[in-house]
Scaffold this motif. Sequence first.
Motif, PDB file in Angstrom:
ATOM      1  N   ASP A   8       0.814  -1.213   0.000  1.00  0.00           N
ATOM      2  CA  ASP A   8       0.000   0.000   0.000  1.00  0.00           C
ATOM      3  C   ASP A   8       0.848   1.264   0.000  1.00  0.00           C
ATOM      4  N   SER A  13      -0.096   2.484  -5.923  1.00  0.00           N
ATOM      5  CA  SER A  13      -1.114   1.756  -5.158  1.00  0.00           C
ATOM      6  C   SER A  13      -2.045   2.724  -4.435  1.00  0.00           C
ATOM      7  N   ILE A  14      -1.469   3.772  -3.855  1.00  0.00           N
ATOM      8  CA  ILE A  14      -2.282   4.783  -3.164  1.00  0.00           C
ATOM      9  C   ILE A  14      -3.236   5.454  -4.144  1.00  0.00           C
ATOM     10  N   ILE A  17      -6.151   3.064  -4.896  1.00  0.00           N
ATOM     11  CA  ILE A  17      -7.069   2.958  -3.753  1.00  0.00           C
ATOM     12  C   ILE A  17      -7.991   4.177  -3.716  1.00  0.00           C
ATOM     13  N   ARG A  20     -10.605   4.410  -6.639  1.00  0.00           N
ATOM     14  CA  ARG A  20     -11.830   3.638  -6.396  1.00  0.00           C
ATOM     15  C   ARG A  20     -12.770   4.428  -5.483  1.00  0.00           C
ATOM     16  N   GLU A  39     -12.429   2.213   5.014  1.00  0.00           N
ATOM     17  CA  GLU A  39     -11.322   1.733   4.177  1.00  0.00           C
ATOM     18  C   GLU A  39     -10.003   1.676   4.941  1.00  0.00           C
ATOM     19  N   PHE A  40      -9.685   2.750   5.692  1.00  0.00           N
ATOM     20  CA  PHE A  40      -8.321   2.894   6.212  1.00  0.00           C
ATOM     21  C   PHE A  40      -8.180   2.546   7.698  1.00  0.00           C
ATOM     22  N   ARG A  44      -8.026  -1.619   6.179  1.00  0.00           N
ATOM     23  CA  ARG A  44      -6.582  -1.643   5.904  1.00  0.00           C
ATOM     24  C   ARG A  44      -5.718  -1.400   7.139  1.00  0.00           C
ATOM     25  N   TRP A  46      -4.562   1.284   8.487  1.00  0.00           N
ATOM     26  CA  TRP A  46      -3.476   2.249   8.303  1.00  0.00           C
ATOM     27  C   TRP A  46      -3.238   3.062   9.575  1.00  0.00           C
TER      28      TRP A  46
END
Length: 401
Positions: A8, A13-14, A17, A20, A39-40, A44, A46
Motif C-alpha cells: 500500500d 497503489s495509493i 485505492i 476507487r 477503508e483505512f 486496511r 493504516w
Amino acid sequence: MTIIHPHDRSPWSIFLIFLRLGLTSFGGPIAHLGYFRDEFVTRRHWLSERSYADLVALCQFLPGPASSQVGIALGLSRSGYSGALAAWAGFTLPSTIALILFALGIANYGDAVAPGALHGLKVVAVAVVAQAIWGMARSLCPDTPRVSLMAIAACIVLLEPSTWGQISVIAGAGIAGLLLFKPVQATTHDPLPVTVSRRAGVLWLSLFFVLLAVLPMLAKLLPGQTLAMVDAFYRAGSLVFGGGHVVLPLLQAEVVPSGWVSNESFLAGYGAAQAVPGPLFTFAAFLGASMNTGPSGWIGGLICLLAIFTPSFLLVIGALPFWEQLRRSVGMQAALAGINAAVVGLLLAALYQPVWTSAIHQPQDFGLALVAFIALMFWQLPPWLVVVGSGTAGWLLSFIL
C-alpha cells in the motif's frame, strides 16, 4: 495494533485505492469521511480509530475541504509527498473529468439541452444547500449565541455580498468566538501517524500566507485573466470553513459579478456537482471550463482546480507538526466555534441570493425544490438520484406548464 501493508506504500497503489473511492464516494464530505474510516481504519488498518478521529479534527479545524485534506494526510503518511499527491489525484480525478465534460457539453450543445432540464438542476441546488444548512446548523449552532452569530453573519453578507465582506464576517466571528465561548479541552488521543518536521511545516505555512498576500497584488499589477483566476480560486480555497458547500458564496462573488460565468451556468453546474462522487471542490473545474473570457475548457478547468486545492496541501502539511499545540489551545477552539457559526450564516445568505432568487420563480419551482429537499432529508435518497430526478422533472414540467 497497526497492521502494515507494504504494497500500500507505493504512490501508484495509493492512487488506485483513492481512485476507487473517487468513483464511488457519493453523499458529500461527511459521507466521504465515513468511507475513509471503513477503508483505512477498519479494512486496511493504516491508523487507529483515535488517530483517525484526531486527523479529522485537524482537517475540520483548518479551512478547506475536510475529506480531501484527510486523504492528502493519509497519502502523506504512507508515501510522503508523492503519496499525498497520488491520494488527492485519485480521489479528485473522476468528478473533475465529469464536471469539465458537463461544462463543455453546455457550451457546445447547450441549445440541444432542454431549458427545463437545466432549470431543474438550478432548483435542486436549493434543496442541496438547504439540506447542508440544516445539518450544519444543528451541529455548529447548538445554542443562542451561535444562532445569533449565524443570523448576524447572514444579514451582513446579504447587505455586503463582496468577497471582502465575507472575509470580514469570518474574522469578526473569530474574535466574537474568543470573547463568548469557553470550549472544553479534549485530552484522550493518539499521535497522528504523519511525520513532517517543524521546519518544513513553517516553510509550507509561510508559502500559504505569502501566496494569499501576494496573489491579489500581482493580479492588480499584472492584469490578465489567468492570474486573476488563480488569485480568486486560491483565495476561495483558503477561506472556506465548514465544508465544500460554503465555497458557493465565495465563488459566486468572484465569477458571476465579473462576468466570467453566467449565473445560470453557475447554478446548473452546482446542481450537477451533487450528482458526481468525490469532493465538491471540483466544482471549480466546472467553473474554469465554463469561463466566458480567458482560459476555458480543459485548461481553464485545471487552472481553477489546482488553484483552489493548493491551499489544502500547504495548510495540511504545514499544520501537522503543530497540531499537538493547536489541539490544546482553548482560545483557538473558541475562535473556531465563532467562525463555524458564521459560515452557516454565509451559506444561509447564499441560499437566498443567488440560489433561491435565480431558481424559484413560480409555484411549481417551489414544489419541485420541496420534493427534492424531502427526498434528500427524509427519504434518504442518494444525491445523484435526486439530481437526475429534478432535471427530468424540470424537463417534463416545461412541456406540461
